[in-house]
Design a protein around this motif. Structure first.
Motif, PDB file in Angstrom:
ATOM      1  N   VAL A   1      -6.356  11.911  -5.450  1.00  0.00           N
ATOM      2  CA  VAL A   1      -6.209  11.963  -3.808  1.00  0.00           C
ATOM      3  C   VAL A   1      -7.343  11.899  -3.199  1.00  0.00           C
ATOM      4  CG1 VAL A   1      -5.723  14.395  -2.535  1.00  0.00           C
ATOM      5  CG2 VAL A   1      -4.587  13.911  -4.587  1.00  0.00           C
ATOM      6  N   GLU A   2      -8.554  12.377  -3.397  1.00  0.00           N
ATOM      7  CA  GLU A   2      -9.568  11.910  -2.491  1.00  0.00           C
ATOM      8  C   GLU A   2      -9.945  10.377  -2.569  1.00  0.00           C
ATOM      9  OE1 GLU A   2     -11.446  14.016  -1.021  1.00  0.00           O
ATOM     10  OE2 GLU A   2     -10.751  15.909  -1.676  1.00  0.00           O
ATOM     11  N   PHE A   3      -9.549   9.801  -3.508  1.00  0.00           N
ATOM     12  CA  PHE A   3      -9.671   8.353  -3.343  1.00  0.00           C
ATOM     13  C   PHE A   3      -8.567   7.606  -2.547  1.00  0.00           C
ATOM     14  CE2 PHE A   3      -8.598   4.143  -4.926  1.00  0.00           C
ATOM     15  CZ  PHE A   3      -9.599   3.451  -5.162  1.00  0.00           C
ATOM     16  N   ILE A   4      -7.392   8.224  -2.581  1.00  0.00           N
ATOM     17  CA  ILE A   4      -6.305   7.487  -1.577  1.00  0.00           C
ATOM     18  C   ILE A   4      -6.620   7.712  -0.151  1.00  0.00           C
ATOM     19  CG2 ILE A   4      -4.016   7.517  -0.894  1.00  0.00           C
ATOM     20  CD1 ILE A   4      -4.610   6.086  -3.447  1.00  0.00           C
ATOM     21  N   VAL A   5      -7.125   9.016   0.141  1.00  0.00           N
ATOM     22  CA  VAL A   5      -7.697   9.402   1.509  1.00  0.00           C
ATOM     23  C   VAL A   5      -8.820   8.565   1.990  1.00  0.00           C
ATOM     24  CG1 VAL A   5      -8.812  11.274   2.906  1.00  0.00           C
ATOM     25  CG2 VAL A   5      -7.045  11.731   1.291  1.00  0.00           C
TER      26      VAL A   5
ATOM     27  N   TRP B   1       2.816   3.060  -9.898  1.00  0.00           N
ATOM     28  CA  TRP B   1       3.022   3.772 -11.488  1.00  0.00           C
ATOM     29  C   TRP B   1       2.846   5.264 -11.117  1.00  0.00           C
ATOM     30  CZ3 TRP B   1      -1.352   6.831 -12.698  1.00  0.00           C
ATOM     31  CH2 TRP B   1      -2.575   6.637 -12.141  1.00  0.00           C
ATOM     32  N   LEU B   2       2.173   5.846  -9.994  1.00  0.00           N
ATOM     33  CA  LEU B   2       2.127   7.324  -9.832  1.00  0.00           C
ATOM     34  C   LEU B   2       3.708   7.962  -9.712  1.00  0.00           C
ATOM     35  CD1 LEU B   2      -0.377   7.098  -7.000  1.00  0.00           C
ATOM     36  CD2 LEU B   2      -0.826   7.486  -9.130  1.00  0.00           C
ATOM     37  N   LEU B   3       4.344   7.300  -9.217  1.00  0.00           N
ATOM     38  CA  LEU B   3       5.963   7.810  -9.338  1.00  0.00           C
ATOM     39  C   LEU B   3       6.339   8.299 -10.433  1.00  0.00           C
ATOM     40  CD1 LEU B   3       7.959   8.578  -7.259  1.00  0.00           C
ATOM     41  CD2 LEU B   3       8.949   6.242  -7.628  1.00  0.00           C
ATOM     42  N   TYR B   4       5.935   7.645 -11.705  1.00  0.00           N
ATOM     43  CA  TYR B   4       6.343   7.445 -12.916  1.00  0.00           C
ATOM     44  C   TYR B   4       5.609   8.682 -13.834  1.00  0.00           C
ATOM     45  CZ  TYR B   4       9.599   4.191 -11.430  1.00  0.00           C
ATOM     46  OH  TYR B   4      10.511   3.138 -10.765  1.00  0.00           O
TER      47      TYR B   4
ATOM     48  N   LEU C   1       0.271  13.617  -7.957  1.00  0.00           N
ATOM     49  CA  LEU C   1       0.361  12.218  -7.867  1.00  0.00           C
ATOM     50  C   LEU C   1       1.586  11.613  -7.159  1.00  0.00           C
ATOM     51  CD1 LEU C   1      -1.013  11.445 -11.361  1.00  0.00           C
ATOM     52  CD2 LEU C   1      -2.327  11.410  -9.335  1.00  0.00           C
ATOM     53  N   CYS C   2       2.644  12.409  -7.357  1.00  0.00           N
ATOM     54  CA  CYS C   2       3.975  12.015  -6.544  1.00  0.00           C
ATOM     55  C   CYS C   2       3.893  12.284  -5.133  1.00  0.00           C
ATOM     56  CB  CYS C   2       5.270  12.859  -7.121  1.00  0.00           C
ATOM     57  SG  CYS C   2       5.747  12.553  -8.795  1.00  0.00           S
ATOM     58  N   HIS C   3       3.270  13.262  -4.863  1.00  0.00           N
ATOM     59  CA  HIS C   3       2.890  13.496  -3.458  1.00  0.00           C
ATOM     60  C   HIS C   3       2.018  12.385  -2.921  1.00  0.00           C
ATOM     61  CE1 HIS C   3       2.229  15.782   0.233  1.00  0.00           C
ATOM     62  NE2 HIS C   3       1.157  15.579   0.118  1.00  0.00           N
ATOM     63  N   VAL C   4       0.885  11.851  -3.617  1.00  0.00           N
ATOM     64  CA  VAL C   4       0.135  10.910  -3.064  1.00  0.00           C
ATOM     65  C   VAL C   4       0.918   9.533  -3.029  1.00  0.00           C
ATOM     66  CG1 VAL C   4      -1.936   9.532  -3.725  1.00  0.00           C
ATOM     67  CG2 VAL C   4      -1.766  11.628  -4.274  1.00  0.00           C
ATOM     68  N   PHE C   5       1.806   9.327  -3.885  1.00  0.00           N
ATOM     69  CA  PHE C   5       2.626   7.935  -3.770  1.00  0.00           C
ATOM     70  C   PHE C   5       3.563   8.193  -2.527  1.00  0.00           C
ATOM     71  CE2 PHE C   5       6.692   5.808  -4.320  1.00  0.00           C
ATOM     72  CZ  PHE C   5       6.387   4.525  -4.505  1.00  0.00           C
ATOM     73  N   LEU C   6       4.340   9.289  -2.124  1.00  0.00           N
ATOM     74  CA  LEU C   6       5.349   9.417  -0.950  1.00  0.00           C
ATOM     75  C   LEU C   6       4.376   9.233   0.303  1.00  0.00           C
ATOM     76  CD1 LEU C   6       7.441  12.422  -2.082  1.00  0.00           C
ATOM     77  CD2 LEU C   6       8.047  10.049  -2.161  1.00  0.00           C
ATOM     78  N   GLY C   7       3.022   9.562   0.129  1.00  0.00           N
ATOM     79  CA  GLY C   7       2.244   9.412   1.433  1.00  0.00           C
ATOM     80  C   GLY C   7       2.056   8.144   1.550  1.00  0.00           C
TER      81      GLY C   7
ATOM     82  N   SER D   1       0.990  -5.113  -0.025  1.00  0.00           N
ATOM     83  CA  SER D   1       1.598  -5.338  -1.174  1.00  0.00           C
ATOM     84  C   SER D   1       0.498  -5.002  -2.514  1.00  0.00           C
ATOM     85  CB  SER D   1       2.100  -6.757  -1.528  1.00  0.00           C
ATOM     86  OG  SER D   1       0.897  -7.812  -1.098  1.00  0.00           O
ATOM     87  N   LEU D   2      -0.841  -5.153  -2.147  1.00  0.00           N
ATOM     88  CA  LEU D   2      -1.728  -4.763  -3.428  1.00  0.00           C
ATOM     89  C   LEU D   2      -1.685  -3.284  -3.707  1.00  0.00           C
ATOM     90  CD1 LEU D   2      -4.801  -6.925  -1.930  1.00  0.00           C
ATOM     91  CD2 LEU D   2      -3.472  -7.441  -3.609  1.00  0.00           C
ATOM     92  N   LEU D   3      -1.680  -2.611  -2.591  1.00  0.00           N
ATOM     93  CA  LEU D   3      -1.500  -0.926  -2.617  1.00  0.00           C
ATOM     94  C   LEU D   3      -0.316  -0.723  -3.283  1.00  0.00           C
ATOM     95  CD1 LEU D   3      -2.706   0.419   0.741  1.00  0.00           C
ATOM     96  CD2 LEU D   3      -3.898  -0.167  -1.385  1.00  0.00           C
ATOM     97  N   ARG D   4       0.999  -1.374  -3.288  1.00  0.00           N
ATOM     98  CA  ARG D   4       2.307  -1.146  -3.846  1.00  0.00           C
ATOM     99  C   ARG D   4       1.988  -1.623  -5.335  1.00  0.00           C
ATOM    100  NH1 ARG D   4       7.614  -4.618  -2.508  1.00  0.00           N
ATOM    101  NH2 ARG D   4       8.960  -3.914  -4.455  1.00  0.00           N
ATOM    102  N   VAL D   5       1.403  -2.593  -5.722  1.00  0.00           N
ATOM    103  CA  VAL D   5       1.200  -2.917  -7.010  1.00  0.00           C
ATOM    104  C   VAL D   5       0.579  -1.831  -7.695  1.00  0.00           C
ATOM    105  CG1 VAL D   5       0.562  -4.743  -8.640  1.00  0.00           C
ATOM    106  CG2 VAL D   5       1.706  -5.501  -6.531  1.00  0.00           C
ATOM    107  N   GLN D   6      -0.563  -1.466  -7.198  1.00  0.00           N
ATOM    108  CA  GLN D   6      -1.884  -0.638  -7.858  1.00  0.00           C
ATOM    109  C   GLN D   6      -1.165   0.698  -8.049  1.00  0.00           C
ATOM    110  OE1 GLN D   6      -3.855  -3.364  -8.973  1.00  0.00           O
ATOM    111  NE2 GLN D   6      -5.090  -1.334  -9.056  1.00  0.00           N
TER     112      GLN D   6
END
Length: 1123
Positions: A268-272, A294-297, A303-309, A286-291
């Motif tokens: 979470v801190e890293f994504i921020v 996997w958080l959604l799964y 981690l799901c909350h991070v992906f939705l953000g 698209s780089l972020l999408r590829v990387q």
């Protein structure tokens, strides 16, 4: 220097200090620190080797909290803290846990102390701290201190967040350390680098950015960057700096490979930190999408909350994954092994996700509708899950603009039931398939919540361009919903309160007001003809009330139903009917009154007049007949607008409670609107309110003196408060008050009085009195002085249970947990005496007193209800509630305070009634004179003696201060003193009189004169902080004491020429001394006692500026000294 005089604390003292700080904050540290700096006190203990480790950790935590919450140390003291940290870090004997906590606490103290400091050129301790931390982390892959290295990285990251770009010039070294670290501590290195890169990219500290991959300056020693000192950054676009841009992309590419090694919180801190970098560098999303897809799964909610953000931030990059995301979220909510909170969160995410992506795209709408079968609640779902899934079905219903939208949805055939209706009926099965639960149940609330959402689905609050009214009313879903509402309400009368609450919610919404009105019309047309005429019809009266309040619904159908019900009541009335006829008849008249208020008279004149006429002639209850006759006469004789005004005014009169309508599904109306008057009539026999301190005099009368024809320019029996400079409006409004205002003629007359010359003695008296009256509040313009009467409230369990619960068996009352109780009790007070407005008193809970013949309670039973002292008995105070009556007297006189009670029983019954009145005596009016703010406590006795002497002089009937007026507090009102005097002889021994004064008048004694009396009073120890005077040296006796012979008896002379030489008594009965007693009587009067004591008699000289109080003082003195 400070260390030589600093006293070190022992471990027990430190534990006490920390406890004191946790309880009272920094204010309680004075007795431990002795004005020494807290930081020095902590350091002296932290460096000691004999202190236990756990205590040192507590001291560090205490230092951190004290710095953050109370007083950060000055920057000059930070050097000593840094030196202590170095010694602990370099010590091989100190454990790593102490080192880690020392690093954290030191960093927190530095940030709190230097956060507002703009001059970093003089902050050498901060550079020393950063240098120490860099030294620790500059050992990658070292095994022993890896945890300490991680803590150091986090401390550096917090310093970077507090002072942005602090580490910007050593970024190449941080990247190199990240690449070298291979242990689990690499997470902290990655977060430190990402935070540094974010500040570097966002703030652009320098126009000439050096190479990020190659270090140009050493890691140690550390120097502050120029940006941190100047605070001036550069302005450029990163793509223009080709070399730096490529190197930053390399660093970002390296960081994007690291999330798989981070914990959820670290991620979470890293994504921020990484999202602003990607936006600033204009990287492809698209780089972020590829990387991060996997958080959604994962099965981690964070981690799901991070992906939705991320999805919300880069909508275009995730296009095409909408239904993959929604399917995954729905699957998470269906996994029963997950925590319920996670599953509920998944459904919330789906609702928000659908609202985000749907827009006006019909394809996406149909795709969401294709998922409808997965939204239906299952049999094992919790009620919260069912509610959210029903919300999803309601959302699907709102996506359908017209019935034809269901034609392209899978598994829905065009010639079958409309799709919206199917959604509603299939979904509602989960909460109402078998049987409707009681109206207060949560399942019923969820069902009607779903009903409301489907009802307003075509016209949501968030959509201003919603469907038209006509389209919604003609829709199949609206027809189905209103039919369900009619059928359910007709079949289950217990749903009436919930139905009314649902309609009230619609009527209270400006956008959906028309929906509520249309539902009322539907109930009027389809429900009223179905109702059976019997006593159960009373359950539907709340619906009748709403129909009668709405002028859009014709009253003819309701009047016809009420006429038939009235005929039924007349026919069924008999000796066994009880209060049913009166209760239903009163409710019917209440509905008639509501119709008169809200409808035009022409629309209801014929039907309502027939109903009221039949009630007047045939109804068995006299009260209902009389009220119906009143309404019929008003309907015939008073025009419509004036009639509405009269009835609306009547709703606001005292004693008439206006109808209140619930606006929530969960606040249902009481089922017992009419209390049982027969049972409420005798409640004073078992509900008792009593004074805590009984009166000395049971006053059964009070002196009331009206002004019999006295002119406006002459005062009545006594003068009240007058205006200092009255205006014409105030004279007109206050002319009816008892001599509170002096007329203009009197003021002019007073202005013509020539100036008087006063001697020094009278001048001093006037000065003291002016100062005293300036602190007395004028109750006409500000809150006046209040007196408090302490009472206790209790009730007897045995008669109460027999009347209100129908249970008088002794074996039940013996158990403590069966004792009855009163809830939400409201005591209201009223009085004919001039006591002002009296506030009501509220008692939340009161337990009934056990029967006197009950067996003793065991300890187990006692503990279930009330506290037990030493396990032996229950205190009587546990069955009483303290009650405080606050009065604001306009005149000091006894009286009665009437008490009425309104409370609730265990079974929900409402009790109204009158309790016994509370007597107010003249002693309740006794207050101490107001002490001015500028008088110190040590000078208070002298001030009260001067005030007593001044009032004693002013209350003399021949006093030259009689025409003086004194301005009250606020400057708007003035008061004059019109004194009188009296005398009373009391034949009691001196010791008995002293004891009585100590018991009842001790707060009002201002002076004791005479050596024998002074010795006697001082020996008692009750009267303190007053003036003690010897009669031989007291010069005020000639003012306050009438002369008497030293050896003569105390007696009253009937003739002035009696021989004073006769009747001499022995010297053993000589004068003992004097009591001077000053009593303030609100709102602004005074009562003075000067008691001359002899061995077996006392002469009480009385002076007052309110002569009616003398009528009560005589009885009071009799009861005080002769009882």
């Amino acid at each position: 220097m400070a260390g030589t005089s600093l006293k070190s604390l022992s471990p027990p003292e430190w534990e006490s200090l920390i406890d004191d700080y946790n309880l009272g904050g920094g204010a309680r540290l004075q007795r431990w620190t002795a004005d020494a700096p807290v930081l020095d006190l902590c350091l002296s203990s932290l460096l000691r080797k004999d202190f236990p480790l756990q205590l040192k950790l507590h001291i560090l935590t205490f230092l951190e909290h004290y710095t953050l919450e109370d007083s950060p140390p000055p920057s000059s003291s930070l050097s000593r803290l840094l030196d202590a940290l170095r010694s602990v870090i370099q010590s091989p004997n100190d454990p790593f846990s102490l080192k880690d906590q020392f690093l954290i606490s030191t960093t927190a103290v530095f940030i709190a102390s230097l956060l507002d400091n703009d001059d970093f050129s003089r902050c050498a301790p901060l550079s020393g701290l950063v240098e120490l931390l860099l030294t620790i982390i500059n050992r990658p892959n070292h095994g022993l201190d890896r945890q300490t290295r991680g803590i150091s990285c986090e401390c550096l990251r917090q310093l970077e967040l507090a002072f942005p770009c602090l580490l910007s010039e050593i970024t190449p070294h941080l990247w190199s350390l990240c690449q070298s670290e291979r242990t689990h501590v690499s997470q902290w290195y990655v977060l430190l680098l990402s935070t540094t890169i974010r500040n570097l990219v966002k703030l652009k500290p320098s126009d000439t950015i050096a190479s990020i991959s190659n270090a140009t300056i050493p890691l140690i020693p550390f120097n502050f960057p120029q940006f941190l000192i100047d605070g001036v950054g550069a302005d450029f676009v990163w793509k223009e700096k080709e070399i730096c841009y490529k190197e930053l992309r390399r660093v970002v590419a390296f960081l994007l490979e690291c999330p798989q090694y981070l914990t959820p919180y670290g991620l979470v801190e890293f994504i921020v930190a990484i999202i602003p970098v990607a936006e600033e560098l204009e990287l492809q999303a698209s780089l972020l999408r590829v990387q991060f897809s996997w958080l959604l799964y994962t099965f981690e909610p964070l981690l799901c909350h991070v992906f939705l953000g991320l999805y919300l931030k880069f909508l275009d990059s995730f296009e095409g994954q909408e239904f993959e995301v929604s399917s995954r979220l729905l699957l998470m909510s269906r996994e029963s092994q997950h925590h319920l909170v996670f599953r509920l969160l998944g459904l919330h995410w789906i609702l928000g996700f659908f609202a985000l992506i749907v827009g006006k795209d019909d394809t996406r709408k149909r795709s969401i509708l294709d998922m409808r079968l997965r939204f239906y609640p299952t049999i094992f779902d919790s009620l919260a899950m069912k509610a959210l899934k029903l919300d999803l079905l309601a959302y699907c219903s709102s996506l359908l603009v017209n019935p034809g939208d269901a034609s392209g949805v899978k598994n829905v055939e065009a010639d079958k039931e409309v799709y919206e209706v199917k959604l509603f009926k299939d979904g509602l099965v989960s909460v109402s398939a078998f049987k409707w639960l009681p109206p207060w149940s949560t399942e019923t609330a969820v069902a009607f919540r779903t009903f409301h959402k489907f009802l307003i689905g075509g016209s949501p609050h968030s959509d201003p361009a919603s469907s038209s009214v006509g389209t919604l009313i003609e829709s199949n879903i609206f027809y189905t919903l209103q039919k369900m509402l009619v059928d359910s309400t007709f079949e289950f009368k217990g749903l009436v309160p919930v139905t009314v609450a649902c309609i009230n919610r619609l009527l209270g919404c400006h956008k959906h007001l028309w929906l509520g009105e249309h539902l009322l019309e539907t109930l009027d047309k389809h429900l009223l003809p179905k109702l059976k005429i019997d006593y159960s019809l009373g359950s539907y009266f709340p619906i009748f009330e709403r129909i009668s309040e709405n002028d859009k619904v014709s009253p003819s159908g309701l009047l016809n139903l009420l006429m038939r019900f009235m005929v039924f009541l007349v026919k069924k009335h008999g000796p066994d009917t009880g209060l049913k006829s009166w209760s239903h008849g009163s409710k019917i008249l209440g509905i008639c009154r509501t119709m008169l208020i809200h409808h035009h008279g022409s629309s209801l004149f014929t039907g309502l007049s027939h109903l009221l006429e039949a009630t007047c002639l045939h109804f068995p209850d006299l009260e209902v007949r009389d009220n119906a006759r009143f309404y019929l006469r008003m309907l015939i004789c008073i025009p419509g607008k004036k009639l509405k005004h009269i009835l609306n005014t009547g709703e606001n009169l005292p004693g008439i409670s206006p109808s209140t309508h619930s606006g929530s599904f969960f606040s249902l109306q009481s089922l017992q609107s009419f209390p049982d008057l027969k049972r409420s009539g005798s409640i004073a026999s078992y509900i008792h309110i009593e004074r805590v301190m009984p009166l000395l005099v049971k006053q059964s009368w009070s002196l009331s003196l009206p002004n019999f024809g006295t002119s406006a320019d002459k005062p009545g029996f006594f003068e009240g408060i007058r205006d200092n400079e009255p205006t014409s409006e105030e004279r007109g409004s206050d002319s009816s008050m008892n001599d509170d205002i002096i007329s203009e003629n009197e003021i002019l007359h007073q202005q013509k009085v020539p100036l008087r010359v006063m001697d020094a003695k009278i001048s001093e008296v006037v000065r003291v009195l002016r100062r005293h009256f300036s602190f007395i509040p004028d109750y006409r313009h500000m809150p006046g002085l209040k007196i408090k009467i302490s009472c206790s409230l209790r009730f007897d369990s045995e008669p109460f249970s027999g009347i209100w619960e129908g249970n008088t068996s002794a074996n039940v009352l013996d158990e403590v947990d069966k004792l009855p109780a009163l809830y939400a009790t409201v005591l209201k007070f009223a009085s004919s005496a001039p006591y002002g407005a009296i506030s009501s008193f509220h008692v939340a809970f009161l337990l009934g007193s056990p029967p006197k013949n009950a067996k003793p309670l065991s300890q187990t039973d006692s503990l279930a209800i009330v506290p037990v002292e030493n396990g032996h008995h229950i205190e009587e105070d546990d069955f009483t509630a303290p009650v405080c009556i606050e009065l604001e007297p306009r005149e000091p006189m006894p009286g009665l305070v009437d008490v009425s009670i309104e409370t609730n029983t265990d079974n929900g019954q409402i009790i109204h009634g009158q309790l016994h009145s509370i007597s107010v005596g003249i002693e309740d009016m006794f207050l101490r004179a107001i002490l001015p703010d500028d008088i110190a406590e040590d000078d208070a006795p002298h001030y009260y003696v001067d005030l007593f002497n001044a009032l004693w002089e002013a209350c003399e009937t021949s006093s030259s201060t009689g025409r003086e007026t004194f301005v009250l507090k606020g400057g708007k009102g003035v008061a004059a003193i019109s004194g009188t005097r009296s005398v009373k002889l009391i034949e009691v021994p001196a010791t008995s009189l002293v004891q009585a004064v100590e018991r009842h008048l001790a707060p009002f004694v201002v002076c004791v004169i005479g050596e024998p009396l002074v010795d006697m009073v001082k020996a008692g120890g009750v009267i303190k902080d007053i003036m003690w005077k010897d009669s031989s040296s007291d010069s005020s006796l000639d003012v306050t004491c009438s002369p008497t012979t030293s050896g003569g008896p105390l007696y009253l002379k009937y003739f002035g020429d009696e021989d004073e030489g006769e009747g001499q008594i022995p010297t053993s009965r000589k004068n003992i001394g004097y009591f001077h007693i000053l009593i303030f009587l609100p709102p602004r009067f005074h009562l003075l006692f000067q008691m001359e004591l002899r061995d077996f008699s006392t002469l009480v000289r009385i002076r007052t500026d309110h002569w009616p109080c003398l009528a009560y003082v005589d009885d009071y003195l009799e009861a005080l000294f002769l009882d």
